[in-house]
Design a protein around this motif. Structure first.
Motif, PDB file in Angstrom:
ATOM      1  N   UNK A 157      -5.205   7.785  -2.731  1.00  0.00           N
ATOM      2  CA  UNK A 157      -5.229   9.103  -2.051  1.00  0.00           C
ATOM      3  C   UNK A 157      -6.752   8.971  -1.428  1.00  0.00           C
ATOM      4  N   UNK A 158      -6.764   8.927  -0.133  1.00  0.00           N
ATOM      5  CA  UNK A 158      -8.032   8.810   0.570  1.00  0.00           C
ATOM      6  C   UNK A 158      -8.387  10.252   1.201  1.00  0.00           C
ATOM      7  N   UNK A 159      -9.519  10.657   1.054  1.00  0.00           N
ATOM      8  CA  UNK A 159      -9.957  11.919   1.759  1.00  0.00           C
ATOM      9  C   UNK A 159     -10.763  11.777   3.013  1.00  0.00           C
ATOM     10  N   UNK A 217      -8.064   8.303  -5.407  1.00  0.00           N
ATOM     11  CA  UNK A 217      -7.372   7.496  -6.282  1.00  0.00           C
ATOM     12  C   UNK A 217      -7.234   5.959  -5.685  1.00  0.00           C
ATOM     13  N   UNK A 218      -7.434   5.015  -6.297  1.00  0.00           N
ATOM     14  CA  UNK A 218      -7.266   3.851  -5.558  1.00  0.00           C
ATOM     15  C   UNK A 218      -6.881   2.852  -6.880  1.00  0.00           C
ATOM     16  N   UNK A 219      -5.830   2.516  -7.263  1.00  0.00           N
ATOM     17  CA  UNK A 219      -5.405   1.632  -8.338  1.00  0.00           C
ATOM     18  C   UNK A 219      -4.102   1.047  -8.311  1.00  0.00           C
ATOM     19  N   UNK A 246      -2.594   3.303   8.839  1.00  0.00           N
ATOM     20  CA  UNK A 246      -3.002   2.146   7.879  1.00  0.00           C
ATOM     21  C   UNK A 246      -4.359   1.830   7.793  1.00  0.00           C
ATOM     22  N   UNK A 247      -5.197   2.126   8.800  1.00  0.00           N
ATOM     23  CA  UNK A 247      -6.666   1.699   8.823  1.00  0.00           C
ATOM     24  C   UNK A 247      -7.337   2.510   7.680  1.00  0.00           C
ATOM     25  N   UNK A 248      -7.131   3.834   7.546  1.00  0.00           N
ATOM     26  CA  UNK A 248      -7.745   4.621   6.645  1.00  0.00           C
ATOM     27  C   UNK A 248      -7.622   4.032   5.242  1.00  0.00           C
ATOM     28  N   UNK A 249      -6.647   3.206   4.893  1.00  0.00           N
ATOM     29  CA  UNK A 249      -6.322   2.247   3.452  1.00  0.00           C
ATOM     30  C   UNK A 249      -6.590   0.945   3.387  1.00  0.00           C
ATOM     31  N   UNK A 250      -6.797   0.199   4.476  1.00  0.00           N
ATOM     32  CA  UNK A 250      -7.054  -0.964   4.211  1.00  0.00           C
ATOM     33  C   UNK A 250      -8.393  -1.466   3.865  1.00  0.00           C
ATOM     34  N   UNK A 251      -9.494  -0.670   4.162  1.00  0.00           N
ATOM     35  CA  UNK A 251     -10.820  -0.794   3.539  1.00  0.00           C
ATOM     36  C   UNK A 251     -11.584   0.509   3.499  1.00  0.00           C
ATOM     37  N   UNK A 304       0.758  -1.230   0.050  1.00  0.00           N
ATOM     38  CA  UNK A 304      -0.057   0.138  -0.041  1.00  0.00           C
ATOM     39  C   UNK A 304       0.875   1.333   0.187  1.00  0.00           C
ATOM     40  N   UNK A 305       0.591   2.066  -1.098  1.00  0.00           N
ATOM     41  CA  UNK A 305       1.240   3.625  -0.995  1.00  0.00           C
ATOM     42  C   UNK A 305       0.116   4.322  -0.772  1.00  0.00           C
ATOM     43  N   UNK A 306      -0.081   4.975   0.142  1.00  0.00           N
ATOM     44  CA  UNK A 306      -1.299   5.906   0.547  1.00  0.00           C
ATOM     45  C   UNK A 306      -0.995   7.141   1.036  1.00  0.00           C
TER      46      UNK A 306
END
Length: 491
Positions: free
Chosen positions: A206-208, A186-188, A174-179, A120-122
């Motif tokens: 990229x998670x807002x 962006x999620x690719x 990390x939890x912001x990106x796991x699910x 994960x690169x977030x």
């Protein structure tokens, strides 16, 4: 077929994101100061995060074992990654790595990193005072030049890391990106260096977030404009940050409008028009997709496992695996001691390139719209044979003493160009590569590939932006250059 109302809604949402990204790109000052303040924060972080990388023979790496049957180097847990080797043969159009470009070589053997885990690169993003801010981390990696602190994503972790195989501390945010339930701009999945990694992919995100989050030591909110300014500093913005931010929407008509009003008729105007999906282009997007499919079809790339012991063309001496010519790269061992990391001490093999590479886009204004000359390029580690790379991607040192006909196309055009729009040396992924640096350039030049050239095409930034919404179309070096051009757009 998508209903017209749904298509209109999607366009409206995309336009809204373009406008917000453009506003952040134009913002050189954020809630927490300007570019100078960001420099000061990084300098302070560097003083509190020492990292020491010591070279050791690969057979003396703690926790690593050589496979008796083939010489592959694996971690004792069976996780993380392994150093293996492949025999490569490429037939058809398109160059495959420096080895293939050099004197028409179409068969070779080489070591390669096999890391099947998808990491994960977030980057977290939040609107602050009406402007998108990105939560960046000051982080050092063992392969960074001088083990320096660099501007890194919020989260940068392999599956082995975030599932606790390394037995270190948990990874913040990390939890912001796991699910992520919502808010993913962006999620690719995207590839990494196909010359050194075998089918390596990472999830670029990229998670807002709408609510405030605790900002831990070593993290800071920055605007995209501040990050763009830092990109001009050698070795400061790390590779993982560059690939993630390149996958953001490119600004579209919002960026075009902002730049046209600021520099009508100039370079920035042409660059802004290039970001506009409605601007004239040499090729339609359908023609570009057909061209990529044809390149993948005509290129016959064979990549087969072979023993690392006695690998043809390579030698092992003093605990280092290197090419007999001294060119290309070596596999070396490293012992690392670190402060402020999840694990304080570890050992690992790394790839060390022989020299500093040149990675460049040749640019040209066509009907007032900036176009980028891209290369349909094949490398042994690509998941789908061909990806679009820069106009030039090579280590010039690999061609020393060879005739001019053996040099990569457009290399001399790039090195002699007068109209240089971006020029900075940036380092590559310091977690696997030791001191890997490339000179990234974007130059304007009046070149014209042959009409029937199967390997090169002129694309606009809007077309690259569209391809970046999908996996495995634009390689990691070209993704960095896309971000560099966006940085050039705002000076």
């Amino acid at each position: 077929m998508v209903a017209p109302s749904r298509m209109s809604t999607a366009r409206a949402l995309r336009s809204g994101v373009d406008a917000r990204v453009t506003a952040s790109l134009l913002a050189r000052k954020g809630r927490f100061g300007g570019v100078d303040d960001a420099h000061g924060w990084l300098a302070d972080a560097a003083r509190g995060r020492r990292m020491e990388t010591t070279r050791v023979p690969i057979d003396e790496l703690a926790g690593w074992r050589r496979d008796e049957s083939n010489g592959y180097l694996r971690h004792e847990t069976g996780r993380f990654f392994s150093v293996e080797s492949v025999a490569v043969e490429v037939r058809g159009s398109g160059a495959a790595s420096d080895a293939a470009e050099s004197s028409g070589v179409t068969r070779w053997c080489q070591p390669i990193i096999n890391q099947p885990e998808i990491g994960i690169l977030g980057i977290l993003v939040r609107e602050i005072d009406g402007v998108l801010h990105f939560l960046m981390q000051a982080k050092s990696e063992p392969g960074n030049p001088g083990a320096a602190v660099q501007l890194s994503p919020t989260v940068q972790a392999t599956r082995s890391n975030y599932t606790g195989v390394h037995k270190g501390r948990s990874i913040p945010y990390l939890d912001h990106f796991r699910d992520p339930v919502s808010g993913a701009l962006v999620d690719i999945r995207q590839s990494e260096q196909g010359a050194w990694f075998y089918r390596k992919r990472n999830r670029n995100m990229v998670v807002e977030v709408g609510d405030e989050v605790d900002v831990l030591d070593g993290f800071r909110w920055l605007t995209l404009g501040q990050i763009a300014a830092l990109l001009a500093v050698p070795d400061l913005v790390n590779m993982d940050t560059r690939t993630v931010l390149a996958c953001l929407p490119g600004g579209g008509t919002a960026l075009s409008g902002a730049l046209s009003s600021a520099s009508a008729g100039g370079f920035r105007d042409a660059l802004g028009r290039s970001a506009d999906p409605g601007a004239p282009a040499v090729h339609t997007t359908e023609e570009v997709l057909s061209w990529i499919t044809a390149a993948r079809t005509r290129t016959d790339l064979s990549v087969e496992s072979c023993p690392l012991h006695g690998l043809p063309g390579w030698q092992e001496h003093d605990g280092v695996i290197s090419h007999h010519s001294g060119r290309f790269f070596s596999v070396v061992g490293a012992h690392v001691r670190a402060e402020g990391r999840e694990v304080a001490c570890w050992s690992q093999p790394m790839i060390e390139p022989a020299g500093t590479g040149v990675i460049a886009f040749v640019l040209k204004r066509i009907q007032g719209v900036l176009h980028v000359l891209v290369h349909a390029r094949s490398e042994p580690g690509y998941a789908d044979v061909v990806e679009l790379g820069p106009t030039v991607q090579c280590d010039p040192g690999n061609y020393a003493g060879l005739p001019a006909s053996a040099r990569p196309r457009y290399l001399d055009t790039v090195l002699s160009a007068r109209d240089v729009r971006f020029d900075t040396v940036l380092s590559e992924e310091g977690g696997r590569f030791l001191g890997a640096r490339n000179r990234y350039l974007a130059v304007e030049a009046d070149v014209e590939p042959a009409a029937d050239d199967p390997d090169y095409r002129w694309l606009t930034l809007a077309q690259l932006d569209e391809l970046l919404r999908h996996s495995f179309y634009v390689n990691i070096q070209a993704r960095t250059l896309v971000l560099c051009l966006r940085a050039a757009a705002v000076g």
